[in-house]
Scaffold this active site. Structure first.
Site, PDB file in Angstrom:
ATOM      1  CG  ASP A  74      -0.124  -0.122   2.583  1.00 28.17           C
ATOM      2  OD1 ASP A  74       1.126  -0.123   2.644  1.00 28.17           O
ATOM      3  OD2 ASP A  74      -0.522  -0.168   3.487  1.00 28.17           O
ATOM      4  CB  CYS A  77       5.533  -2.318   2.071  1.00 32.33           C
ATOM      5  SG  CYS A  77       6.120  -1.668   0.607  1.00 32.33           S
ATOM      6  CB  ILE A 170      11.316   9.282  13.169  1.00 34.78           C
ATOM      7  CG1 ILE A 170      10.736   9.719  14.597  1.00 34.78           C
ATOM      8  CG2 ILE A 170      12.752   9.252  13.379  1.00 34.78           C
ATOM      9  CD1 ILE A 170      10.654   8.423  15.370  1.00 34.78           C
ATOM     10  CG  HIS A 257       5.917  -5.158  -1.667  1.00 33.97           C
ATOM     11  ND1 HIS A 257       4.982  -4.261  -1.055  1.00 33.97           N
ATOM     12  CD2 HIS A 257       5.891  -6.420  -1.194  1.00 33.97           C
ATOM     13  CE1 HIS A 257       4.556  -5.129   0.065  1.00 33.97           C
ATOM     14  NE2 HIS A 257       5.236  -6.349   0.059  1.00 33.97           N
TER      15      HIS A 257
END
Length: 264
Positions: A74, A77, A170, A257
Site C-alpha cells: 500500500d 510497506c 522521524i 515492495h
C-alpha cells in the site's frame, strides 16, 4: 474537429484503464493482511511461474533465510516492515529495547525543536509509545505472548498506521536535521523541504534509499535489504544501511515492495 473528439475518447479510455487498474490494486491490497503470518521463503517461487532467473535467486536466498512475512502493498510497506521486524527483534533483546524506548520517548521533543507542531505529534507519539510498551520484554507471558501481541497490534489499522505516521515524521526530521547531506540523494531540482512534504510525510508514498538511510540513522538501527530483481548473476544483492552496520532488520525488496525476512 474529428481529431479532437478522438483525442477526447483516448483520454477517457486511458482514464478508464487507469481507474480499473487502481481498483484491481485496491482489491489486492485490501485482501492482503497488513502483516502476514510467517511463511516459507520458497512460497515466492510460485509468483514467478517457473521463471529460471528468479527461481535460481530465490533458491540462493533460501540458503540464508528460511521464513518471510508479507506486508500489504500500500506504499507504506517499508515503514510497516521495518517497525514490525525491529520490534520483534527487541522482544528478545532487553538492553536494546530499553535503549530504543529511551530514544522513542525523547524523539517527540527533538521533533518539536526542529519545528514540528506539538499538537500534530501528540497522538502519534502517544500511540507509538503505547505499542512499544505493549511488547516490553518484561511483560508477563514472555516472548511468545509479546510476539502474538505485536502481530495483533500491527494488523489493527489504527495502531499500525499511527506507528507508520510517526516513523515518517522521524524520517522527515532527520532529513531536515542533516539537510546538506541528504540533498545529494535527491534527483532534480526538488529541495529537501519539498521532498519531505511530498515524498516522506504523506501516507502511501513509496520509500527509496534516502528513507531507509535517514530512518536507520535517526534510530540507530542497522537494516539489510536483499534485492530480488533481474540483475545479472544468480545471487541476490544485499545492501546494509548504514553501510557497515550490524543489521537487526532484514527485508526483501522486489520492485516497489518490501517484505520481512528471517535469517536462518
Amino acid at each position: 474537429m474529428e481529431s479532437v473528439e478522438q483525442d477526447g475518447e483516448q483520454v477517457n479510455r486511458d482514464d478508464l484503464i487507469l481507474q480499473q487498474q487502481r481498483e484491481i490494486e485496491r482489491e489486492i491490497s485490501d485482501s492482503t493482511p497488513l502483516v502476514s503470518d510467517q511463511l516459507p521463503l520458497t512460497c515466492l517461487t510460485a509468483e514467478y511461474n517457473g521463471d529460471a532467473v528468479f527461481t535460481a535467486k530465490i533458491q540462493a536466498l533460501a540458503s540464508k533465510y528460511k521464513y518471510m512475512r508479507r506486508t500489504r502493498p500500500d506504499g507504506n510497506c517499508f515503514f510497516r516492515a521495518f517497525a514490525y521486524s525491529y520490534l520483534e527483534w527487541l522482544i528478545s533483546n532487553k538492553a536494546a529495547y530499553d535503549k530504543f524506548r529511551q530514544i522513542a520517548e525523547t524523539s517527540k521533543d527533538k521533533l518539536i525543536q526542529l519545528g514540528f507542531p506539538s499538537f500534530t505529534l501528540e497522538d502519534f507519539h502517544g500511540t507509538f509509545m503505547d505499542v512499544i510498551n505493549r511488547v516490553n520484554p518484561e511483560n508477563p507471558g514472555g516472548v511468545e505472548k509479546n510476539q502474538s501481541e505485536l502481530h495483533t497490534i500491527f494488523n489493527e489499522q489504527g495502531y499500525s498506521d499511527y506507528v507508520i505516521v510517526y516513523l515518517r515524521l522521524i524520517t522527515s526530521g532527520k532529513l531536515q536535521e542533516d539537510a546538506e547531506f541528504y540533498q545529494h540523494f535527491i534527483e532534480g531540482d526538488m529541495s529537501i523541504e519539498e521532498f519531505r512534504h511530498q515524498e516522506v510525510e504523506p501516507m502511501f508514498k513509496e520509500s527509496d534509499h534516502i528513507h531507509i538511510i535517514a530512518l536507520s540513522a535517526a534510530l540507530g538501527v542497522g537494516v539489510r535489504v536483499e534485492y530480488l530483481d533481474r540483475a545479472e548473476g544468480g545471487t541476490v544483492k544485499a545492501h546494509d544501511f548504514p553501510e557497515g552496520a550490524q543489521p537487526m532488520v532484514f527485508l526483501i525488496y522486489r520492485p516497489g515492495h518490501y517484505d520481512i525476512l528471517y535469517p536462518n
